[in-house]
Design a protein around this motif. Sequence first.
Motif, short mmCIF file in Angstrom:
data_model
loop_
_atom_site.label_atom_id
_atom_site.label_comp_id
_atom_site.label_asym_id
_atom_site.label_seq_id
_atom_site.Cartn_x
_atom_site.Cartn_y
_atom_site.Cartn_z
N HIS A 47 0.49 -1.65 0.43
CA HIS A 47 0.01 0.00 0.28
C HIS A 47 0.73 1.34 0.34
CE1 HIS A 47 -3.51 -2.82 1.51
NE2 HIS A 47 -3.25 -2.20 0.42
N GLU A 48 2.05 1.76 -0.31
CA GLU A 48 3.20 2.67 -0.73
C GLU A 48 2.14 3.13 -1.84
OE1 GLU A 48 5.53 5.45 -1.83
OE2 GLU A 48 4.70 3.69 -3.34
N GLU A 49 2.08 2.80 -2.88
CA GLU A 49 0.93 3.43 -4.18
C GLU A 49 -0.15 3.95 -3.49
OE1 GLU A 49 3.16 4.17 -6.46
OE2 GLU A 49 4.06 2.89 -6.65
N VAL A 50 -0.70 3.99 -1.82
CA VAL A 50 -1.91 4.88 -2.18
C VAL A 50 -2.01 5.68 -0.43
CG1 VAL A 50 -3.24 3.64 -3.54
CG2 VAL A 50 -3.06 2.68 -1.06
N GLY A 51 -0.23 5.79 -0.04
CA GLY A 51 -0.31 6.64 1.22
C GLY A 51 0.11 5.49 1.82
N SER A 52 0.35 4.17 2.81
CA SER A 52 0.75 3.69 3.28
C SER A 52 -0.20 3.53 4.86
CB SER A 52 2.26 3.82 3.58
OG SER A 52 3.20 3.94 3.26
N ASN A 53 -0.90 3.87 4.65
CA ASN A 53 -2.29 3.53 5.52
C ASN A 53 -3.08 3.06 5.16
OD1 ASN A 53 -1.39 6.25 6.34
ND2 ASN A 53 -2.73 7.84 5.11
N SER A 54 -2.09 1.54 5.98
CA SER A 54 -3.59 0.11 5.97
C SER A 54 -3.32 -0.52 7.39
CB SER A 54 -3.39 -0.22 5.06
OG SER A 54 -2.58 -1.10 4.32
N ALA A 55 -3.33 -1.47 8.26
CA ALA A 55 -3.23 -2.39 8.58
C ALA A 55 -1.16 -3.26 8.73
CB ALA A 55 -3.86 -3.02 9.11
N GLN A 56 -0.94 -3.10 7.32
CA GLN A 56 -0.22 -3.97 6.77
C GLN A 56 1.04 -2.79 5.70
OE1 GLN A 56 -3.13 -4.78 5.37
NE2 GLN A 56 -3.61 -5.32 4.16
N GLY A 57 0.80 -1.42 5.80
CA GLY A 57 1.45 -0.38 4.98
C GLY A 57 2.44 0.27 6.22
N ALA A 58 3.35 0.85 5.74
CA ALA A 58 4.63 1.40 6.91
C ALA A 58 4.04 2.54 7.37
CB ALA A 58 4.99 1.97 5.49
N GLY A 59 2.83 2.60 7.29
CA GLY A 59 1.94 4.22 8.48
C GLY A 59 2.06 3.43 8.77
N SER A 60 1.46 1.50 9.23
CA SER A 60 1.35 0.66 10.44
C SER A 60 2.62 0.60 11.33
CB SER A 60 0.97 -0.46 10.30
OG SER A 60 1.28 -1.70 8.84
N PRO A 61 2.42 0.00 12.79
CA PRO A 61 2.91 0.05 13.73
C PRO A 61 4.28 -1.64 13.76
CG PRO A 61 0.99 0.00 14.80
CD PRO A 61 0.95 -0.43 12.86
N VAL A 62 3.87 -2.21 12.20
CA VAL A 62 4.33 -3.30 11.47
C VAL A 62 6.84 -3.27 11.96
CG1 VAL A 62 4.67 -3.06 9.40
CG2 VAL A 62 4.31 -5.47 9.67
#
Length: 487
Positions: free
Chosen positions: A310-325
């Motif tokens: 989900h980098e191409e759409v902003g990374s705001n998901s449970a598995q994106g870079a915006g998550s705490p993974v």
Amino acid sequence: MAAELDSHAVASDMIDFLNASPTAFHAVDEAKRRLRSAGYHQLSEREPWKLQPGNKYFFTRNHSTIVAFAIGKKYVSGNGFHIIGAHTDSPCLKLKPVTKVVKAGILEVGVQTYGGGLWHTWFDRDLTVAGRVIVQEENAGSVSYSHRLVRIEEPIMRIPTLAIHLDKTVSDGFKFNNETHLIPILATSLKGELNKVSTENGPVESGNQNDGKKANDKTGTSNTKHHLLLLQLLASKLGCEPDDICDFELQACDTQPSTIAGAAKEFIFSGRLDNLCMSFCSLKALIDATSSDSSLEEESGVRMVALFDHEEVGSNSAQGAGSPVMLNAVTRVTNSFSSNPNLLEKAVQLSYLVSADMAHALHPNYMEKHEANHQPKLHGGLVIKTNANQRYATNVVTSFIFREIASKHKLPVQDFVVRNDMGCGSTIGPILASGIGIRTVDVGAPQLSMHSIREICAVDDVKHSYEHFKAFYEEFSHVDGKMVVDI
């Protein structure tokens, strides 16, 4: 000649990776296969972790993000993590929850645009579908549901352009509507629905359909959201019945394989180079930097690769870079060797992230689009990306470390800043740097045709990227130990 052959060996390996990875799900599956072959052990985020220095591990989230790491034999809790981060997703056309569209006796498949693709490049291409499917399985009277990956190899769809005779203005610019014109054709009603002009629920126009769940006696399926023909193709690949398909997450894919090309065999022509090229190079670098019995003997840190969705759409998901993974991974490793909560902050400050995302090579036909002193070229090595407004997370300290590693191994490095009169894209770098507080440098291999259905990069840059990343894993602790900052 030996160096040239070596470049092609690495590039050929990447071609295999690209051709096995039509979607983020498949890319993660291929990464898992390679990691297991290299002795990495799979962990589950739902279970406790029992880790040992000198061992190698990985875990997945949503089967579209994967994190792999190798713990140095001299590691103690509070030591740093040496991370390369990339992403598994690329701009594409994803199938809508309801795909059935019938217009003018033609069966079409409803799609939605994902990311900022060059959508005009998707017209007149031989397309298929791939992704994941939730399948119902029955065993001894008990029903369960499984996640299954699927890929139809042959071309089954196409988005045709309008003939120039019917659009005399097309020479002034190809203009189209993403909702009404960007719809793949699957079949004619006559051939596609078993010689029936319409389904039992009546003709469907512009995507409207009956929401009823009553089974269709002629087709044997109760699914009214998708064309029976599409479900039959998927079921045939999965070895199940169409009605066993509960739901799916699919995308349209180009069927033309990735290849080494050009008159001098110096280029890679492929879809999804942004960003599977960096995903491949970082994954291969980690595997090869941890492959020998002695590779982790003197390592006091943790070598890690994190490939996000989900980098191409902003990374705001449970598995994106915006998550705490990624922070979750760093935390769990740190806490596995100590119960001291203060060591996590220390570990973060000792850590370093290479945010690896493809860069814009100088285009010979649009040279004015690049700033005069920052014109990355194909074959020129990894590009260090800098932006004063923090669209990239690079600073002088993080770039110096990365350059020093290149210098020691005689690897080429280039620089990029966007022109002041143009907008600048971004990466996972600023998201992770600001969210975790980790030192970060933004880099990427140069490419042309970014976000097209077919992109271009150079064979030599694949080798340069792989070697630079491998050297980073092996050299970072030594180079970082010489830096005196914030003292």
